[in-house]
Design a protein around this motif. Structure first.
Motif, PDB file in Angstrom:
ATOM      1  N   VAL A 115      67.940  35.213  21.995  1.00 53.44           N
ATOM      2  CA  VAL A 115      67.049  35.690  20.934  1.00 53.44           C
ATOM      3  C   VAL A 115      66.092  36.732  21.490  1.00 53.44           C
ATOM      4  O   VAL A 115      65.742  36.716  22.677  1.00 53.44           O
ATOM      5  N   ALA A 116      65.687  37.640  20.635  1.00 55.22           N
ATOM      6  CA  ALA A 116      64.685  38.653  20.978  1.00 55.22           C
ATOM      7  C   ALA A 116      63.530  38.500  19.999  1.00 55.22           C
ATOM      8  O   ALA A 116      63.738  38.433  18.776  1.00 55.22           O
ATOM      9  N   ILE A 117      62.326  38.441  20.530  1.00 52.46           N
ATOM     10  CA  ILE A 117      61.148  38.274  19.680  1.00 52.46           C
ATOM     11  C   ILE A 117      60.074  39.287  20.073  1.00 52.46           C
ATOM     12  O   ILE A 117      60.016  39.756  21.205  1.00 52.46           O
ATOM     13  N   HIS A 118      59.270  39.647  19.111  1.00 55.15           N
ATOM     14  CA  HIS A 118      58.000  40.312  19.387  1.00 55.15           C
ATOM     15  C   HIS A 118      56.910  39.270  19.189  1.00 55.15           C
ATOM     16  O   HIS A 118      57.039  38.370  18.346  1.00 55.15           O
ATOM     17  N   TYR A 119      55.833  39.391  19.941  1.00 54.34           N
ATOM     18  CA  TYR A 119      54.760  38.402  19.802  1.00 54.34           C
ATOM     19  C   TYR A 119      53.411  38.988  20.186  1.00 54.34           C
ATOM     20  O   TYR A 119      53.315  39.987  20.894  1.00 54.34           O
ATOM     21  N   TYR A 120      52.384  38.349  19.663  1.00 55.13           N
ATOM     22  CA  TYR A 120      51.015  38.487  20.134  1.00 55.13           C
ATOM     23  C   TYR A 120      50.592  37.114  20.617  1.00 55.13           C
ATOM     24  O   TYR A 120      50.712  36.134  19.870  1.00 55.13           O
ATOM     25  N   GLY A 121      50.106  37.012  21.843  1.00 55.68           N
ATOM     26  CA  GLY A 121      49.658  35.736  22.380  1.00 55.68           C
ATOM     27  C   GLY A 121      48.154  35.724  22.546  1.00 55.68           C
ATOM     28  O   GLY A 121      47.587  36.654  23.115  1.00 55.68           O
ATOM     29  N   ARG A 130      43.362  38.073  23.205  1.00 49.07           N
ATOM     30  CA  ARG A 130      44.785  38.400  23.245  1.00 49.07           C
ATOM     31  C   ARG A 130      45.185  38.690  24.689  1.00 49.07           C
ATOM     32  O   ARG A 130      44.813  39.706  25.256  1.00 49.07           O
ATOM     33  N   PHE A 131      45.963  37.787  25.265  1.00 46.93           N
ATOM     34  CA  PHE A 131      46.313  37.936  26.673  1.00 46.93           C
ATOM     35  C   PHE A 131      47.617  38.693  26.882  1.00 46.93           C
ATOM     36  O   PHE A 131      47.910  39.139  27.994  1.00 46.93           O
ATOM     37  N   ASP A 132      48.414  38.844  25.819  1.00 46.81           N
ATOM     38  CA  ASP A 132      49.681  39.557  25.987  1.00 46.81           C
ATOM     39  C   ASP A 132      50.242  39.944  24.630  1.00 46.81           C
ATOM     40  O   ASP A 132      49.974  39.293  23.615  1.00 46.81           O
ATOM     41  N   SER A 133      51.020  41.020  24.625  1.00 45.08           N
ATOM     42  CA  SER A 133      51.719  41.464  23.423  1.00 45.08           C
ATOM     43  C   SER A 133      52.947  42.245  23.847  1.00 45.08           C
ATOM     44  O   SER A 133      52.873  43.098  24.735  1.00 45.08           O
ATOM     45  N   THR A 134      54.070  41.966  23.226  1.00 45.15           N
ATOM     46  CA  THR A 134      55.285  42.708  23.553  1.00 45.15           C
ATOM     47  C   THR A 134      55.169  44.171  23.152  1.00 45.15           C
ATOM     48  O   THR A 134      55.904  45.016  23.658  1.00 45.15           O
ATOM     49  N   TYR A 135      54.256  44.479  22.246  1.00 42.70           N
ATOM     50  CA  TYR A 135      54.082  45.872  21.837  1.00 42.70           C
ATOM     51  C   TYR A 135      53.377  46.701  22.901  1.00 42.70           C
ATOM     52  O   TYR A 135      53.286  47.926  22.782  1.00 42.70           O
ATOM     53  N   ASP A 136      52.875  46.024  23.934  1.00 39.04           N
ATOM     54  CA  ASP A 136      52.314  46.739  25.086  1.00 39.04           C
ATOM     55  C   ASP A 136      53.364  46.932  26.174  1.00 39.04           C
ATOM     56  O   ASP A 136      53.103  47.592  27.175  1.00 39.04           O
ATOM     57  N   HIS A 137      54.550  46.341  26.003  1.00 40.71           N
ATOM     58  CA  HIS A 137      55.623  46.456  26.984  1.00 40.71           C
ATOM     59  C   HIS A 137      56.546  47.606  26.559  1.00 40.71           C
ATOM     60  O   HIS A 137      57.345  47.454  25.633  1.00 40.71           O
ATOM     61  N   LYS A 138      56.414  48.729  27.199  1.00 39.34           N
ATOM     62  CA  LYS A 138      57.145  49.932  26.764  1.00 39.34           C
ATOM     63  C   LYS A 138      58.346  50.207  27.667  1.00 39.34           C
ATOM     64  O   LYS A 138      58.313  49.947  28.872  1.00 39.34           O
ATOM     65  N   ASP A 139      59.405  50.755  27.045  1.00 44.92           N
ATOM     66  CA  ASP A 139      60.546  51.211  27.833  1.00 44.92           C
ATOM     67  C   ASP A 139      60.330  52.664  28.240  1.00 44.92           C
ATOM     68  O   ASP A 139      59.260  53.236  28.026  1.00 44.92           O
ATOM     69  N   GLU A 140      61.350  53.280  28.832  1.00 45.97           N
ATOM     70  CA  GLU A 140      61.195  54.638  29.348  1.00 45.97           C
ATOM     71  C   GLU A 140      60.954  55.662  28.236  1.00 45.97           C
ATOM     72  O   GLU A 140      60.437  56.765  28.484  1.00 45.97           O
ATOM     73  N   ASN A 141      61.291  55.285  26.992  1.00 44.77           N
ATOM     74  CA  ASN A 141      61.061  56.189  25.854  1.00 44.77           C
ATOM     75  C   ASN A 141      59.742  55.925  25.142  1.00 44.77           C
ATOM     76  O   ASN A 141      59.424  56.587  24.153  1.00 44.77           O
ATOM     77  N   GLY A 142      59.018  54.948  25.651  1.00 43.65           N
ATOM     78  CA  GLY A 142      57.741  54.621  25.028  1.00 43.65           C
ATOM     79  C   GLY A 142      57.840  53.651  23.868  1.00 43.65           C
ATOM     80  O   GLY A 142      56.851  53.409  23.171  1.00 43.65           O
ATOM     81  N   ASP A 143      59.032  53.089  23.662  1.00 41.32           N
ATOM     82  CA  ASP A 143      59.222  52.123  22.578  1.00 41.32           C
ATOM     83  C   ASP A 143      58.924  50.709  23.076  1.00 41.32           C
ATOM     84  O   ASP A 143      59.192  50.376  24.245  1.00 41.32           O
ATOM     85  N   PRO A 144      58.384  49.856  22.215  1.00 44.69           N
ATOM     86  CA  PRO A 144      58.067  48.489  22.645  1.00 44.69           C
ATOM     87  C   PRO A 144      59.324  47.674  22.925  1.00 44.69           C
ATOM     88  O   PRO A 144      60.300  47.736  22.175  1.00 44.69           O
ATOM     89  N   ASN A 145      59.276  46.924  23.992  1.00 40.69           N
ATOM     90  CA  ASN A 145      60.390  46.061  24.389  1.00 40.69           C
ATOM     91  C   ASN A 145      60.163  44.647  23.879  1.00 40.69           C
ATOM     92  O   ASN A 145      59.141  44.030  24.190  1.00 40.69           O
ATOM     93  N   GLY A 220      44.272  24.752  27.167  1.00 36.16           N
ATOM     94  CA  GLY A 220      45.556  25.443  27.094  1.00 36.16           C
ATOM     95  C   GLY A 220      46.066  25.701  25.695  1.00 36.16           C
ATOM     96  O   GLY A 220      47.233  26.049  25.522  1.00 36.16           O
ATOM     97  N   THR A 221      45.220  25.547  24.669  1.00 35.48           N
ATOM     98  CA  THR A 221      45.664  25.795  23.306  1.00 35.48           C
ATOM     99  C   THR A 221      45.954  27.280  23.103  1.00 35.48           C
ATOM    100  O   THR A 221      45.116  28.138  23.383  1.00 35.48           O
ATOM    101  N   LEU A 222      47.148  27.586  22.602  1.00 41.01           N
ATOM    102  CA  LEU A 222      47.601  28.970  22.432  1.00 41.01           C
ATOM    103  C   LEU A 222      47.850  29.259  20.959  1.00 41.01           C
ATOM    104  O   LEU A 222      48.197  28.364  20.191  1.00 41.01           O
ATOM    105  N   ILE A 223      47.680  30.513  20.578  1.00 41.47           N
ATOM    106  CA  ILE A 223      48.029  30.979  19.234  1.00 41.47           C
ATOM    107  C   ILE A 223      48.977  32.155  19.391  1.00 41.47           C
ATOM    108  O   ILE A 223      48.638  33.149  20.035  1.00 41.47           O
ATOM    109  N   PHE A 224      50.159  32.024  18.841  1.00 43.74           N
ATOM    110  CA  PHE A 224      51.161  33.087  18.926  1.00 43.74           C
ATOM    111  C   PHE A 224      51.559  33.545  17.525  1.00 43.74           C
ATOM    112  O   PHE A 224      51.779  32.719  16.637  1.00 43.74           O
ATOM    113  N   ASP A 225      51.644  34.859  17.344  1.00 37.91           N
ATOM    114  CA  ASP A 225      52.320  35.449  16.194  1.00 37.91           C
ATOM    115  C   ASP A 225      53.688  35.882  16.697  1.00 37.91           C
ATOM    116  O   ASP A 225      53.786  36.682  17.627  1.00 37.91           O
TER     117      ASP A 225
END
Length: 234
Positions: A115-121, A130-145, A220-225
């Motif tokens: 599975v592939a997901i996008h998330y905000y943690g 917000r400690f992490d977001s897949t929209y901050d993970h960019k590939d070589e073209n600048g698109d979110p991974n 350790g309570t987390l909230i994920f979108d």
């Protein structure tokens, strides 16, 4: 539904059973405090543990209403979404969820699927930081991974696996993950790629002093979108 009661420090809590969380409106920094019962004199007691619980409850109360993550419109729940109370996922051990958008199709993931997901943690103990977001993970073209993993591999925290199992592609779900279903060690995924975010996350969750003070049930309570992007049977 998690609620937040507001009153001034001089007000009594005659209509409530103690203890209730209140917030002093007139104080510059709006600290969160506990009000005493109506039968006793008006006293204010602040401890590390009660303050931590209050802040986390207040953070979680904000998730009843729409939030606006910084990057992606697809993960930005607007006022058009039917925001209702969180429900507990059956047989999950306490995971709360709220579907912001239902996916399409008849298939849901099962063990062995990729599975592939996008998330905000976000971390509740840090007031929804917000400690992490897949929209901050960019590939070589600048698109979110998106984050890709195999369901049932045991590499990902239980809360995310449980949340994804009943989602359909295109669905967006907000989940509140209790500590037993969150990070149990620093090698579980998803791991923030940024060193300082990773350091702050894990030093908060696994803080030995705060754990010794009895805050383990909240740290350790987390909230994920979570948005389920693709599903592929292996």
């Amino acid at each position: 539904m998690i609620r937040e009661w507001c009153c001034s420090a001089s007000a009594t809590c005659a209509s409530f059973s103690p203890p209730y969380m209140i917030r002093e409106k007139n104080f510059k920094h709006q600290p969160y405090i506990l009000c005493s019962s109506p039968s006793s004199s008006t006293t204010i007691s602040i401890t590390k543990r009660s303050l931590s619980v209050c802040l986390i409850c207040t953070t979680l109360s904000s998730f009843i209403f729409p939030l606006s993550p910084a990057s992606s419109s697809s993960l930005s729940p607007s006022s058009k979404f039917p925001i209702s109370e969180f429900s507990e996922l059956p047989n999950s051990g306490g995971l709360k969820f709220l579907d912001l958008r239902l996916g399409s199709g008849d298939e849901v993931p099962s063990d062995g699927d990729k599975v592939a997901i996008h998330y905000y943690g976000r971390l509740a103990a840090k007031q929804g930081w917000r400690f992490d977001s897949t929209y901050d993970h960019k590939d070589e073209n600048g698109d979110p991974n998106p984050f890709v993993f195999v369901l049932g591999s045991g590499k990902v925290i239980d809360g995310i696996e449980m949340a994804v199992r009943s989602m359909k592609v295109g669905g967006i779900r907000r989940v509140i993950i209790p500590p037993p279903l969150g990070y149990q060690n620093t090698s579980q995924e998803p791991i923030p790629p940024n060193f300082f975010d990773r350091q702050r996350l894990f030093t908060t969750i696994f803080n030995p002093t705060r754990l010794a003070n009895g805050e383990g049930s909240t740290l350790g309570t987390l909230i994920f979108d979570i948005e389920l992007v693709t599903l592929r049977h292996q």
